[in-house]
Design a protein around this motif. Sequence first.
Motif, PDB file in Angstrom:
ATOM      1  N   THR A 102     -54.103 -19.859   7.781  1.00 27.28           N
ATOM      2  CA  THR A 102     -54.009 -18.918   6.672  1.00 27.28           C
ATOM      3  C   THR A 102     -53.144 -19.524   5.584  1.00 27.28           C
ATOM      4  OG1 THR A 102     -52.008 -17.810   7.422  1.00 27.28           O
ATOM      5  CG2 THR A 102     -54.096 -17.064   8.373  1.00 27.28           C
ATOM      6  N   SER A 103     -53.010 -18.798   4.508  1.00 23.02           N
ATOM      7  CA  SER A 103     -52.177 -19.250   3.402  1.00 23.02           C
ATOM      8  C   SER A 103     -50.727 -18.807   3.567  1.00 23.02           C
ATOM      9  CB  SER A 103     -52.733 -18.706   2.083  1.00 23.02           C
ATOM     10  OG  SER A 103     -52.763 -17.287   2.115  1.00 23.02           O
ATOM     11  N   VAL A 104     -50.374 -18.258   4.714  1.00 24.99           N
ATOM     12  CA  VAL A 104     -49.013 -17.795   4.960  1.00 24.99           C
ATOM     13  C   VAL A 104     -48.070 -18.992   5.037  1.00 24.99           C
ATOM     14  CG1 VAL A 104     -47.513 -16.580   6.568  1.00 24.99           C
ATOM     15  CG2 VAL A 104     -49.831 -15.757   6.170  1.00 24.99           C
ATOM     16  N   ASN A 105     -46.979 -18.925   4.293  1.00 26.11           N
ATOM     17  CA  ASN A 105     -46.010 -20.013   4.321  1.00 26.11           C
ATOM     18  C   ASN A 105     -45.190 -19.980   5.606  1.00 26.11           C
ATOM     19  OD1 ASN A 105     -46.599 -21.039   1.697  1.00 26.11           O
ATOM     20  ND2 ASN A 105     -45.377 -19.382   0.801  1.00 26.11           N
ATOM     21  N   PRO A 106     -44.878 -21.134   6.181  1.00 26.75           N
ATOM     22  CA  PRO A 106     -43.918 -21.150   7.285  1.00 26.75           C
ATOM     23  C   PRO A 106     -42.565 -20.632   6.804  1.00 26.75           C
ATOM     24  CG  PRO A 106     -45.060 -23.261   7.080  1.00 26.75           C
ATOM     25  CD  PRO A 106     -45.387 -22.482   5.853  1.00 26.75           C
ATOM     26  N   VAL A 107     -41.809 -20.030   7.721  1.00 24.77           N
ATOM     27  CA  VAL A 107     -40.505 -19.452   7.400  1.00 24.77           C
ATOM     28  C   VAL A 107     -39.429 -20.224   8.154  1.00 24.77           C
ATOM     29  CG1 VAL A 107     -39.074 -17.376   7.425  1.00 24.77           C
ATOM     30  CG2 VAL A 107     -41.550 -17.185   7.080  1.00 24.77           C
ATOM     31  N   ILE A 108     -38.378 -20.624   7.425  1.00 22.70           N
ATOM     32  CA  ILE A 108     -37.239 -21.325   8.020  1.00 22.70           C
ATOM     33  C   ILE A 108     -35.995 -20.474   7.821  1.00 22.70           C
ATOM     34  CG2 ILE A 108     -35.754 -23.371   7.925  1.00 22.70           C
ATOM     35  CD1 ILE A 108     -38.185 -24.953   6.920  1.00 22.70           C
ATOM     36  N   PHE A 109     -35.279 -20.197   8.905  1.00 22.71           N
ATOM     37  CA  PHE A 109     -34.027 -19.447   8.842  1.00 22.71           C
ATOM     38  C   PHE A 109     -32.860 -20.411   8.957  1.00 22.71           C
ATOM     39  CE2 PHE A 109     -30.537 -17.305  11.150  1.00 22.71           C
ATOM     40  CZ  PHE A 109     -30.230 -16.322  10.218  1.00 22.71           C
ATOM     41  N   VAL A 110     -31.843 -20.233   8.095  1.00 25.98           N
ATOM     42  CA  VAL A 110     -30.630 -21.047   8.109  1.00 25.98           C
ATOM     43  C   VAL A 110     -29.460 -20.131   8.444  1.00 25.98           C
ATOM     44  CG1 VAL A 110     -29.205 -22.689   6.835  1.00 25.98           C
ATOM     45  CG2 VAL A 110     -31.654 -22.486   6.296  1.00 25.98           C
ATOM     46  N   HIS A 111     -28.823 -20.339   9.584  1.00 22.07           N
ATOM     47  CA  HIS A 111     -27.753 -19.447  10.038  1.00 22.07           C
ATOM     48  C   HIS A 111     -26.445 -19.702   9.283  1.00 22.07           C
ATOM     49  CE1 HIS A 111     -25.658 -22.643  12.204  1.00 22.07           C
ATOM     50  NE2 HIS A 111     -26.823 -23.016  12.706  1.00 22.07           N
ATOM     51  N   GLY A 112     -25.464 -18.853   9.574  1.00 24.50           N
ATOM     52  CA  GLY A 112     -24.167 -18.960   8.923  1.00 24.50           C
ATOM     53  C   GLY A 112     -23.104 -19.548   9.824  1.00 24.50           C
ATOM     54  N   HIS A 118     -28.397 -17.097   5.719  1.00 24.39           N
ATOM     55  CA  HIS A 118     -27.381 -16.063   5.931  1.00 24.39           C
ATOM     56  C   HIS A 118     -25.991 -16.663   5.795  1.00 24.39           C
ATOM     57  CE1 HIS A 118     -24.857 -13.511   8.817  1.00 24.39           C
ATOM     58  NE2 HIS A 118     -25.123 -12.717   7.795  1.00 24.39           N
ATOM     59  N   SER A 119     -25.100 -15.950   5.101  1.00 19.83           N
ATOM     60  CA  SER A 119     -23.679 -16.270   5.042  1.00 19.83           C
ATOM     61  C   SER A 119     -23.469 -17.723   4.599  1.00 19.83           C
ATOM     62  CB  SER A 119     -23.047 -15.983   6.408  1.00 19.83           C
ATOM     63  OG  SER A 119     -21.650 -15.998   6.367  1.00 19.83           O
ATOM     64  N   ARG A 120     -22.784 -18.549   5.411  1.00 21.44           N
ATOM     65  CA  ARG A 120     -22.576 -19.947   5.027  1.00 21.44           C
ATOM     66  C   ARG A 120     -23.905 -20.649   4.790  1.00 21.44           C
ATOM     67  NH1 ARG A 120     -19.255 -24.762   8.276  1.00 21.44           N
ATOM     68  NH2 ARG A 120     -20.156 -26.495   7.088  1.00 21.44           N
ATOM     69  N   GLY A 121     -24.943 -20.215   5.470  1.00 17.34           N
ATOM     70  CA  GLY A 121     -26.253 -20.827   5.268  1.00 17.34           C
ATOM     71  C   GLY A 121     -26.743 -20.701   3.834  1.00 17.34           C
ATOM     72  N   THR A 122     -26.271 -19.657   3.106  1.00 18.04           N
ATOM     73  CA  THR A 122     -26.666 -19.542   1.700  1.00 18.04           C
ATOM     74  C   THR A 122     -26.022 -20.645   0.865  1.00 18.04           C
ATOM     75  OG1 THR A 122     -24.874 -18.016   1.067  1.00 18.04           O
ATOM     76  CG2 THR A 122     -26.892 -17.046   1.961  1.00 18.04           C
ATOM     77  N   VAL A 159     -34.719 -16.106   0.426  1.00 18.49           N
ATOM     78  CA  VAL A 159     -34.017 -14.863   0.744  1.00 18.49           C
ATOM     79  C   VAL A 159     -32.561 -15.192   1.024  1.00 18.49           C
ATOM     80  CG1 VAL A 159     -33.883 -12.869   2.264  1.00 18.49           C
ATOM     81  CG2 VAL A 159     -36.122 -13.830   1.675  1.00 18.49           C
ATOM     82  N   ASN A 160     -31.657 -14.603   0.245  1.00 14.34           N
ATOM     83  CA  ASN A 160     -30.210 -14.826   0.302  1.00 14.34           C
ATOM     84  C   ASN A 160     -29.576 -13.633   1.021  1.00 14.34           C
ATOM     85  OD1 ASN A 160     -28.099 -16.681  -1.389  1.00 14.34           O
ATOM     86  ND2 ASN A 160     -27.302 -14.605  -1.215  1.00 14.34           N
ATOM     87  N   LEU A 161     -29.111 -13.846   2.253  1.00 14.97           N
ATOM     88  CA  LEU A 161     -28.614 -12.755   3.086  1.00 14.97           C
ATOM     89  C   LEU A 161     -27.094 -12.733   3.116  1.00 14.97           C
ATOM     90  CD1 LEU A 161     -31.193 -13.317   5.953  1.00 14.97           C
ATOM     91  CD2 LEU A 161     -31.152 -11.349   4.394  1.00 14.97           C
ATOM     92  N   ASP A 162     -26.503 -11.855   2.318  1.00 14.66           N
ATOM     93  CA  ASP A 162     -25.074 -11.583   2.325  1.00 14.66           C
ATOM     94  C   ASP A 162     -24.237 -12.859   2.242  1.00 14.66           C
ATOM     95  OD1 ASP A 162     -23.463  -9.311   2.152  1.00 14.66           O
ATOM     96  OD2 ASP A 162     -22.717  -9.587   4.181  1.00 14.66           O
ATOM     97  N   GLY A 163     -24.507 -13.647   1.228  1.00 16.62           N
ATOM     98  CA  GLY A 163     -23.787 -14.896   1.073  1.00 16.62           C
ATOM     99  C   GLY A 163     -23.365 -15.143  -0.362  1.00 16.62           C
ATOM    100  N   ARG A 164     -23.790 -16.275  -0.901  1.00 16.06           N
ATOM    101  CA  ARG A 164     -23.356 -16.691  -2.226  1.00 16.06           C
ATOM    102  C   ARG A 164     -23.947 -15.808  -3.324  1.00 16.06           C
ATOM    103  NH1 ARG A 164     -23.236 -22.746  -4.166  1.00 16.06           N
ATOM    104  NH2 ARG A 164     -22.520 -21.509  -5.947  1.00 16.06           N
ATOM    105  N   THR A 165     -23.142 -15.563  -4.332  1.00 17.45           N
ATOM    106  CA  THR A 165     -23.633 -14.949  -5.552  1.00 17.45           C
ATOM    107  C   THR A 165     -23.999 -16.058  -6.532  1.00 17.45           C
ATOM    108  OG1 THR A 165     -21.408 -14.831  -6.499  1.00 17.45           O
ATOM    109  CG2 THR A 165     -22.159 -12.937  -5.208  1.00 17.45           C
ATOM    110  N   ALA A 166     -24.729 -15.714  -7.570  1.00 15.63           N
ATOM    111  CA  ALA A 166     -25.125 -16.709  -8.573  1.00 15.63           C
ATOM    112  C   ALA A 166     -25.584 -15.993  -9.827  1.00 15.63           C
ATOM    113  CB  ALA A 166     -26.239 -17.610  -8.031  1.00 15.63           C
ATOM    114  N   ALA A 167     -25.544 -16.700 -10.946  1.00 15.59           N
ATOM    115  CA  ALA A 167     -25.991 -16.127 -12.214  1.00 15.59           C
ATOM    116  C   ALA A 167     -27.504 -16.096 -12.315  1.00 15.59           C
ATOM    117  CB  ALA A 167     -25.404 -16.921 -13.376  1.00 15.59           C
ATOM    118  N   ALA A 168     -28.179 -16.955 -11.524  1.00 17.55           N
ATOM    119  CA  ALA A 168     -29.636 -17.052 -11.591  1.00 17.55           C
ATOM    120  C   ALA A 168     -30.158 -17.470 -10.232  1.00 17.55           C
ATOM    121  CB  ALA A 168     -30.053 -18.068 -12.657  1.00 17.55           C
TER     122      ALA A 168
END
Length: 453
Positions: free
Chosen positions: A44-54, A119-123, A143-152
Amino acid sequence: MYGSQPARTGRTTLLAVLLAPALALAGALVLLAAPAHAANAPRTSVNPVIFVHGQEGSAQQWQSQAKRFSSNGYRDDQLYVHEYDTSVATDDHAIAGLEALVDTVRARTGAAQVDILAHSRGTRVAHAYLAVPERAAEVAKYVNLDGRTAAAPPGGVPTLAIWSSLQPNGSIGGAVNVHEPQAGHTESATSAESFGHIYAFLRGRAPLTTRVLPELPTSVEIAGRALYFPQNTGLAGRLEVWRLDPATGARAGLLPQHVVRVGADGAFGPLAVNGRGHYELALVRSGERTNHFYFEPFERSDRFVRLLVSPPGGVADSIDACPGHTALTVVRAREWRADTEGDDRLRIGGSDVLNAAVSPRLRQILGLFVFDKGCDAVSHLDAALPPFDRIPFLTATDLHLPADAQARGTIPVTQTMRGTGGIEETIAVPNWPSDRHTVSLLFKDYADIPSGG
């Protein structure tokens, strides 16, 4: 990295939506999941998903969401985790490892782009990775899960940012920002509510379900790694998989269901288990204490099982061990809270071990160490023990649990998770002596309760 190993073509999920006439009158939708082999499923055209822990994380923070993706039709070869050593202060090794994993996943799946969740440090790792245009071009959504903020949005990649109670004013400019004011820091990455937002952002539509749907009990398989923690480096040894008497935690039968040799990378599986059974995974290493791991039933296949062991000189060296008592480590990828009425309860051998001093909301506790401080056969449950009271996400309490040399006794461990209406889950474990055995219990971060998902 588990995701850097060849993926089995094992299973996917086909969702059959059944509407029984009687339930239709009540407006209830019943979702059943049936396994199938990925080799038989069309690309399918579904993209693989990679999770980066904190920080101090591993694939444990990805297990529930991976099973929710699987419950919505994602195959094994579309779900990955990037694990790295969080005992190192700098991120260069983590960024290089993520780059290598993205290249491997794209080559393996034929996908032009991947989706990344961090997530967290992973961001922090993900933002640095996406800062290079050539790398950002290989990422469809972030997807940025409760980690770094940014202007863009980092690298200009379309971004969803989910924020917990820890960052109530968190924001990334130009991103889709979602605030979950009741969620803990890790809960923002593991909850069903977060999954609904994540799936809708990645796919442009709501998921069919936000639950972890059970498979046929005879179709369930598990796979994973034995690791030193938080280095996330592999452990070699002999892995024994025992089916248990759920009432006592005692091993059922004279022989384990599986015995496998685990290599230097720590990888094992896939191994067949019964989705309704209770299991012990015992890691046996020459000259070391035997590490026993106990779980709630594996109701759905899980290839991100982690058997985490403290290395020499690690945090577990602060646990007093002696032949007369059992020491436990209790883990859940949803914060343990005990500040107010209606929060979590955890009873061990009949004693309530959570309170505002041991597991306050602000400490974001994920792991609880339970042992007899000083081996004096006296319990003190009114304070968190040092040095655990200063280590992020961890705590400890002084509880004497008498041991037996042959582990013929039973220690019932019962959680009552907040927000479930009082549903209890119990894992019973034998009373192994702590001088020769470590005992870890892993509770799910969700409860099997009816939901609108």
